[in-house]
Design an enzyme around this catalytic site. Structure first.
Site, PDB file in Angstrom:
ATOM      1  N   LYS A   1      12.567   0.795  13.634  1.00  0.00           N
ATOM      2  CA  LYS A   1      11.879   0.920  12.347  1.00  0.00           C
ATOM      3  C   LYS A   1      10.831   2.009  12.470  1.00  0.00           C
ATOM      4  O   LYS A   1      10.324   2.269  13.566  1.00  0.00           O
ATOM      5  CB  LYS A   1      11.192  -0.397  11.966  1.00  0.00           C
ATOM      6  CG  LYS A   1      10.970  -0.538  10.480  1.00  0.00           C
ATOM      7  CD  LYS A   1      12.243  -0.992   9.773  1.00  0.00           C
ATOM      8  CE  LYS A   1      12.041  -1.172   8.286  1.00  0.00           C
ATOM      9  NZ  LYS A   1      13.224  -1.795   7.674  1.00  0.00           N
TER      10      LYS A   1
HETATM   11  P1  NAD Z   1      10.406  -0.288  -2.874  1.00  0.00           P
HETATM   12  O1  NAD Z   1       9.315   0.612  -2.395  1.00  0.00           O
HETATM   13  O2  NAD Z   1      11.577   0.308  -3.550  1.00  0.00           O
HETATM   14  O3  NAD Z   1       9.781  -1.383  -3.856  1.00  0.00           O
HETATM   15  C1  NAD Z   1       8.729  -2.212  -3.481  1.00  0.00           C
HETATM   16  C2  NAD Z   1       8.316  -3.069  -4.663  1.00  0.00           C
HETATM   17  O4  NAD Z   1       7.360  -4.007  -4.214  1.00  0.00           O
HETATM   18  C3  NAD Z   1       7.664  -2.293  -5.805  1.00  0.00           C
HETATM   19  O5  NAD Z   1       8.032  -2.903  -7.024  1.00  0.00           O
HETATM   20  C4  NAD Z   1       6.173  -2.510  -5.551  1.00  0.00           C
HETATM   21  O6  NAD Z   1       5.405  -2.427  -6.752  1.00  0.00           O
HETATM   22  C5  NAD Z   1       6.186  -3.918  -5.027  1.00  0.00           C
HETATM   23  N1  NAD Z   1       5.038  -4.254  -4.201  1.00  0.00           N
HETATM   24  C6  NAD Z   1       4.468  -3.571  -3.187  1.00  0.00           C
HETATM   25  N2  NAD Z   1       3.434  -4.254  -2.689  1.00  0.00           N
HETATM   26  C7  NAD Z   1       3.363  -5.406  -3.395  1.00  0.00           C
HETATM   27  C8  NAD Z   1       2.513  -6.524  -3.372  1.00  0.00           C
HETATM   28  N3  NAD Z   1       1.524  -6.624  -2.484  1.00  0.00           N
HETATM   29  N4  NAD Z   1       2.737  -7.529  -4.268  1.00  0.00           N
HETATM   30  C9  NAD Z   1       3.722  -7.435  -5.173  1.00  0.00           C
HETATM   31  N5  NAD Z   1       4.576  -6.403  -5.227  1.00  0.00           N
HETATM   32  C10 NAD Z   1       4.386  -5.405  -4.356  1.00  0.00           C
HETATM   33  O7  NAD Z   1      10.838  -1.147  -1.596  1.00  0.00           O
HETATM   34  P2  NAD Z   1      12.262  -1.809  -1.305  1.00  0.00           P
HETATM   35  O8  NAD Z   1      13.117  -0.783  -0.661  1.00  0.00           O
HETATM   36  O9  NAD Z   1      12.728  -2.516  -2.525  1.00  0.00           O
HETATM   37  O10 NAD Z   1      11.890  -2.858  -0.159  1.00  0.00           O
HETATM   38  C11 NAD Z   1      11.344  -4.133  -0.487  1.00  0.00           C
HETATM   39  C12 NAD Z   1      11.500  -5.067   0.704  1.00  0.00           C
HETATM   40  O11 NAD Z   1      12.888  -5.194   1.034  1.00  0.00           O
HETATM   41  C13 NAD Z   1      10.807  -4.640   1.989  1.00  0.00           C
HETATM   42  O12 NAD Z   1      10.364  -5.791   2.677  1.00  0.00           O
HETATM   43  C14 NAD Z   1      11.917  -3.986   2.765  1.00  0.00           C
HETATM   44  O13 NAD Z   1      11.680  -3.996   4.164  1.00  0.00           O
HETATM   45  C15 NAD Z   1      13.086  -4.870   2.396  1.00  0.00           C
HETATM   46  N6  NAD Z   1      14.398  -4.247   2.570  1.00  0.00           N
HETATM   47  C16 NAD Z   1      14.708  -3.093   1.927  1.00  0.00           C
HETATM   48  C17 NAD Z   1      15.976  -2.554   2.100  1.00  0.00           C
HETATM   49  C18 NAD Z   1      16.423  -1.320   1.360  1.00  0.00           C
HETATM   50  O14 NAD Z   1      17.606  -0.981   1.455  1.00  0.00           O
HETATM   51  N7  NAD Z   1      15.572  -0.655   0.607  1.00  0.00           N
HETATM   52  C19 NAD Z   1      16.892  -3.165   2.956  1.00  0.00           C
HETATM   53  C20 NAD Z   1      16.542  -4.360   3.600  1.00  0.00           C
HETATM   54  C21 NAD Z   1      15.280  -4.884   3.393  1.00  0.00           C
END
Ligand code: NAD
Length: 442
Positions: free
Chosen positions: A134
């Site tokens: 990561k």
């Molecule tokens: P992103 O940046 O696209 O979106 C994040 C979202 O979370 C946004 O809507 C933001 O406003 C919100 N956010 C941020 N901090 C916050 C808080 N304190 N309280 C409430 N909302 C909050 O991110 P993503 O890619 O959707 O990733 C989200 C989660 O999913 C992370 O934990 C990431 O590790 C996990 N994840 C992502 C992927 C991927 O393919 N993008 C894959 C596996 C896991």
């Protein structure tokens, strides 16, 4: 558990999926743990139960390699800002390191370590030939201009690039990063090493990205939710869903769950929470977010404090933002019967313990959000072969591989009378330990 008016009555659950599952697991964990301690706690719980060699457990309790870099960026106003960046490589026992890059103000080494380890277990559970890594930069990407973001991304990539390689370590998007970030990373790497699309996944399709990658994590979250509801005898049409985080994961999870018939009754992002007991249309919500930058202010919804999403009236809760959000101080007010971890590490070990005791089914991150890394694997495979798959092919393979892996986790949970999380860690832990032994690392 808070009793919920109008909630679906859940029929008796099949063995292994029941409220009793995992009750025999370790005693109450400490109320507070760091992200890294939490990831290791879950791993060690499973490793102890399946008897993984303690020396291998000791090895896997530490990341293989950690890099901390300074990322100097000339800001638009002429000032020099210096950000902290990280790349942690946890294990490459089963293949090249693989893992996303997070841009977030709270990113630190402890969190990146935890996320790297979760990638090791996730890639093993869905049985793809990758290890776990990561990356992260401690910054607020929403406060940077596009040019500042581009300079920061390229400098970060250059500073960690000696660790990367198509057969060594492959990056991807995570919170705060997207396909544009991946395009800049690919270009920065390529300027020193030649055209190398396989160095990152989650790229724009025009640069060798895969059809279906953007939606993959949210699609996977919806698929495992569907299979969980079916195993609990719950119908999608009667299921109310609350979603924390409306970015790449939350948005598509909402869309696919809505298409399956679920009602999206609460959504939160960093700006706040909106609720609508009759259901929010994710298509209209997406238009609102595209226009305003937040879910807040969506027509026909009521506003709530951001963290009220965790305690809102719902059947399924999908945390899809930051880690550690369901914890010692709020678990008792969670009303959901099912938690599907779209985010990485959203439920602390203490909350996990008590929620399970209270009969909540928790689908752990290492299987629930594995759709993203599965399609990243397809993207990497397409780049290596210089060949493109159709979107239908990608989605079919995703569903087959993810749902088969989830079925394996559920069966293991039943056989071992373990929680889904412990069962998933058992499968991942055994596969990684076997690879270490066969390869003769130690
Ligand atoms: P992103 O940046 O696209 O979106 C994040 C979202 O979370 C946004 O809507 C933001 O406003 C919100 N956010 C941020 N901090 C916050 C808080 N304190 N309280 C409430 N909302 C909050 O991110 P993503 O890619 O959707 O990733 C989200 C989660 O999913 C992370 O934990 C990431 O590790 C996990 N994840 C992502 C992927 C991927 O393919 N993008 C894959 C596996 C896991």
């Amino acid at each position: 558990m808070v009793a919920e008016a109008g909630a679906q009555r859940i029929p008796p659950e099949p063995e292994g999926m029941s409220a009793e599952s995992g009750r025999s697991e370790r005693a109450e964990p400490p109320r507070q743990m760091s992200h890294w301690e939490a990831a290791n706690f879950f791993f060690e719980t499973a490793a102890e139960r399946v008897g993984i060699d303690p020396e291998i457990v000791e090895l896997l309790r530490r990341p293989y390699r950690e890099l901390h870099v300074e990322v100097p960026v000339r800001m638009d106003d002429g000032r020099l800002a210096v950000f902290s960046g990280f790349r942690v490589q946890h294990s490459a026992a089963r293949g090249p390191y693989k893992g996303g890059v997070r841009f977030h103000p709270e990113v630190d080494l402890d969190e990146v370590r935890a996320l790297a380890a979760l990638m090791t277990w996730k890639t093993a559970i869905v049985n793809i030939p990758f290890g776990g890594a990561k990356g992260g930069v401690q910054c607020d990407p929403t406060a940077l201009s596009k040019e500042e973001n581009r300079r920061l991304t390229r400098t970060y990539m250059v500073n960690i690039s000696h660790l990367l390689g198509v057969q060594r370590d492959i990056a991807a998007p995570d919170m705060g990063t997207d396909k544009q970030t991946m395009a800049w990373m690919m270009d920065a790497y390529g300027s020193a090493h030649g055209y190398t699309p396989g160095i990152v996944t989650g790229k724009p399709i025009s640069l060798g990205g895969s059809a279906g990658r953007r939606e993959a994590t949210g699609r996977g979250v919806a698929l495992v939710t569907r299979d969980t509801l079916a195993s609990l005898g719950m119908s999608a049409e009667q299921t109310r869903v609350a979603i924390h985080g409306y970015g790449n994961v939350g948005r598509f999870a909402a869309q696919f769950l809505h298409e399956m018939g679920c009602k999206i009754v609460a959504v939160a992002d960093v700006g706040g929470c909106v609720v609508r007991p009759d259901g929010i249309d994710p298509g209209l919500l997406q238009e609102h977010v595209a226009a305003t930058g937040s879910v807040v202010g969506m027509a026909g919804t009521w506003e709530r404090e951001r963290d009220e999403v965790f305690t809102s009236e719902c059947d399924v809760l999908v945390p899809a933002a930051v880690g550690g959000v369901i914890h010692a101080d709020n678990w008792a007010r969670v009303q959901a019967r099912v938690i599907v971890e779209g985010a990485n590490g959203p439920v602390t070990p203490y909350a996990d313990h008590h929620l399970r005791e209270g009969g909540v089914t928790i689908v752990p991150d290492i299987i629930a959000n594995a759709g993203g890394v599965l399609v990243s694997y397809f993207e990497w495979a397409q780049n290596i072969q210089q060949y493109r798959w159709s979107e239908e092919h990608v989605n079919r393979e995703l569903e087959t591989m993810l749902c088969d892996a989830f079925q394996g986790v559920r069966q293991r949970a039943e056989v071992e009378d373990a929680s889904l999380r412990t069962a998933a860690f058992m499968i991942g832990g055994e596969r990684v330990a076997e690879a270490i032994e066969i390869r003769g690392f130690v």
